[in-house]
Design an enzyme around this catalytic site. Sequence first.
Site, PDB file in Angstrom:
ATOM      1  N   LYS A  43      -8.179  -4.128  14.010  1.00 43.81           N
ATOM      2  CA  LYS A  43      -6.894  -3.805  14.630  1.00 43.81           C
ATOM      3  C   LYS A  43      -6.370  -4.410  15.860  1.00 43.81           C
ATOM      4  O   LYS A  43      -5.480  -4.859  16.095  1.00 43.81           O
ATOM      5  CB  LYS A  43      -6.825  -2.174  14.908  1.00 43.81           C
ATOM      6  CG  LYS A  43      -6.948  -1.474  13.540  1.00 43.81           C
ATOM      7  CD  LYS A  43      -5.534  -1.862  12.608  1.00 43.81           C
ATOM      8  CE  LYS A  43      -5.508  -0.965  11.443  1.00 43.81           C
ATOM      9  NZ  LYS A  43      -4.433  -1.393  10.416  1.00 43.81           N
ATOM     10  N   ASP A  62      -3.535  -7.061  -4.894  1.00 45.62           N
ATOM     11  CA  ASP A  62      -4.735  -6.627  -3.855  1.00 45.62           C
ATOM     12  C   ASP A  62      -4.625  -7.421  -2.893  1.00 45.62           C
ATOM     13  O   ASP A  62      -4.487  -8.839  -2.940  1.00 45.62           O
ATOM     14  CB  ASP A  62      -6.189  -6.966  -4.799  1.00 45.62           C
ATOM     15  CG  ASP A  62      -7.287  -6.549  -3.754  1.00 45.62           C
ATOM     16  OD1 ASP A  62      -7.276  -6.739  -2.612  1.00 45.62           O
ATOM     17  OD2 ASP A  62      -8.386  -6.699  -4.414  1.00 45.62           O
ATOM     18  N   TYR A  88     -13.386  -1.704  12.361  1.00 45.29           N
ATOM     19  CA  TYR A  88     -12.191  -1.139  12.164  1.00 45.29           C
ATOM     20  C   TYR A  88     -11.503  -1.680  13.339  1.00 45.29           C
ATOM     21  O   TYR A  88     -10.110  -2.170  13.259  1.00 45.29           O
ATOM     22  CB  TYR A  88     -12.085   0.385  12.059  1.00 45.29           C
ATOM     23  CG  TYR A  88     -10.533   0.839  11.922  1.00 45.29           C
ATOM     24  CD1 TYR A  88      -9.738   0.579  10.919  1.00 45.29           C
ATOM     25  CD2 TYR A  88     -10.148   1.475  13.042  1.00 45.29           C
ATOM     26  CE1 TYR A  88      -8.527   1.163  10.760  1.00 45.29           C
ATOM     27  CE2 TYR A  88      -8.622   2.058  12.989  1.00 45.29           C
ATOM     28  CZ  TYR A  88      -7.965   1.976  11.984  1.00 45.29           C
ATOM     29  OH  TYR A  88      -6.655   2.285  11.813  1.00 45.29           O
ATOM     30  N   THR A 108      -3.329  12.481   6.534  1.00 46.06           N
ATOM     31  CA  THR A 108      -3.317  11.587   5.567  1.00 46.06           C
ATOM     32  C   THR A 108      -4.685  11.317   4.779  1.00 46.06           C
ATOM     33  O   THR A 108      -5.684  11.586   5.351  1.00 46.06           O
ATOM     34  CB  THR A 108      -2.867  10.276   5.935  1.00 46.06           C
ATOM     35  OG1 THR A 108      -3.633   9.475   6.665  1.00 46.06           O
ATOM     36  CG2 THR A 108      -1.371  10.285   6.775  1.00 46.06           C
ATOM     37  N   GLY A 122       0.872  -1.142   0.016  1.00 43.75           N
ATOM     38  CA  GLY A 122      -0.038  -0.098   0.016  1.00 43.75           C
ATOM     39  C   GLY A 122       0.736   1.402   0.023  1.00 43.75           C
ATOM     40  O   GLY A 122       0.889   2.049   0.987  1.00 43.75           O
ATOM     41  N   SER A 170       0.765   3.775  -2.403  1.00 46.10           N
ATOM     42  CA  SER A 170       0.120   4.835  -3.175  1.00 46.10           C
ATOM     43  C   SER A 170      -0.070   6.119  -2.569  1.00 46.10           C
ATOM     44  O   SER A 170      -0.216   7.379  -2.895  1.00 46.10           O
ATOM     45  CB  SER A 170      -0.969   4.331  -4.067  1.00 46.10           C
ATOM     46  OG  SER A 170      -1.942   3.916  -3.125  1.00 46.10           O
ATOM     47  N   SER A 171      -0.351   5.858  -1.114  1.00 45.64           N
ATOM     48  CA  SER A 171      -0.750   7.060  -0.290  1.00 45.64           C
ATOM     49  C   SER A 171      -0.326   6.715   1.228  1.00 45.64           C
ATOM     50  O   SER A 171      -0.038   5.697   1.619  1.00 45.64           O
ATOM     51  CB  SER A 171      -2.272   7.407  -0.624  1.00 45.64           C
ATOM     52  OG  SER A 171      -3.230   6.170  -0.018  1.00 45.64           O
ATOM     53  N   GLY A 172      -0.644   7.788   2.089  1.00 46.78           N
ATOM     54  CA  GLY A 172      -0.310   7.685   3.272  1.00 46.78           C
ATOM     55  C   GLY A 172       0.952   7.449   3.706  1.00 46.78           C
ATOM     56  O   GLY A 172       1.864   7.852   3.465  1.00 46.78           O
ATOM     57  N   SER A 207      -0.596  -0.704  12.678  1.00 53.83           N
ATOM     58  CA  SER A 207      -1.878  -0.990  13.342  1.00 53.83           C
ATOM     59  C   SER A 207      -2.287   0.482  13.467  1.00 53.83           C
ATOM     60  O   SER A 207      -2.572   1.479  12.634  1.00 53.83           O
ATOM     61  CB  SER A 207      -1.828  -1.636  14.254  1.00 53.83           C
ATOM     62  OG  SER A 207      -2.887  -1.727  15.231  1.00 53.83           O
TER      63      SER A 207
END
Length: 280
Positions: free
Chosen positions: A153, A57, A149, A184, A10, A12-14, A135
Amino acid sequence: MAQRTWLITGVSSGFGRELTEQLLLAGDRVVGTVRNAGKVDDLVAQYPDTFITELLDVTDTPAVREVVDRTFSTLGRVDVIVSNAGYGLFGAAEELTDAQIDHLIATNLTGSIQFIRSALPHLREQQGGRIIQISSYGGQVAFPGNSMYHATKFGIEGFVESVAQEVAPFGIGVTIVEPGGARTEFRYRGAQVANLMTAYDNNPAHGFLAMLDPANGLAAGDPARMAARIIESVDIEPAPLRIMLGSQALASTLDTLRTRIGNYEAQTELAASTDFPPGE
């Protein structure tokens, strides 16, 4: 310092994007997974020799294994794997659809588990490396409107804490990163919201709506500083099992844990009352 090789989901961002940019700038090599290759075209162009992108994915377990196996086979050694891919889903428990629940678990929980499991044979064979699981302080503290969510976590933290003990004899360090609120896309553009029910209007379950609105103030967490602390943690020996990022997150977690400990301590007699008497 010798160049390290990182495998990060992951990017692409954040946090994934921020980690990747800082690592590449420092001269490390990064294999980063994305669901849309176009989002990292700039990094591919800027770092053709040290950045490798993989379409993935994380809900596709066979694909996860294929990418992990190929990365270790091609590069020979991976020093750090970062399980980062994930997203937020907000809404009261009964507002969420079955499909939303299934996809969140498949991404945040099962995807993280299978990514780590896929890397373990390779890390064990090379007798070392570091696993970092992104996390949240939401893996320790629960708020209304975030039930699923938190389920993912809380769940991944239990899995990772157990795995850390299993792999320590192989020289593999494991760290759970628990960031607080940060500026973000995860918070302000990437979060998914359920089809809200009027029955929960003016209910704590919808309190998250104010948090997601930038007009009410931005999160205190700086993604760049948080990413820097994550990178620095790799040099700490032994690996810290948990690192908390953000003063508000730490204060909230400490308050929650103190209350939890107090509640358990108040049950000392109750707990003992279910034991067989001594000698029986």
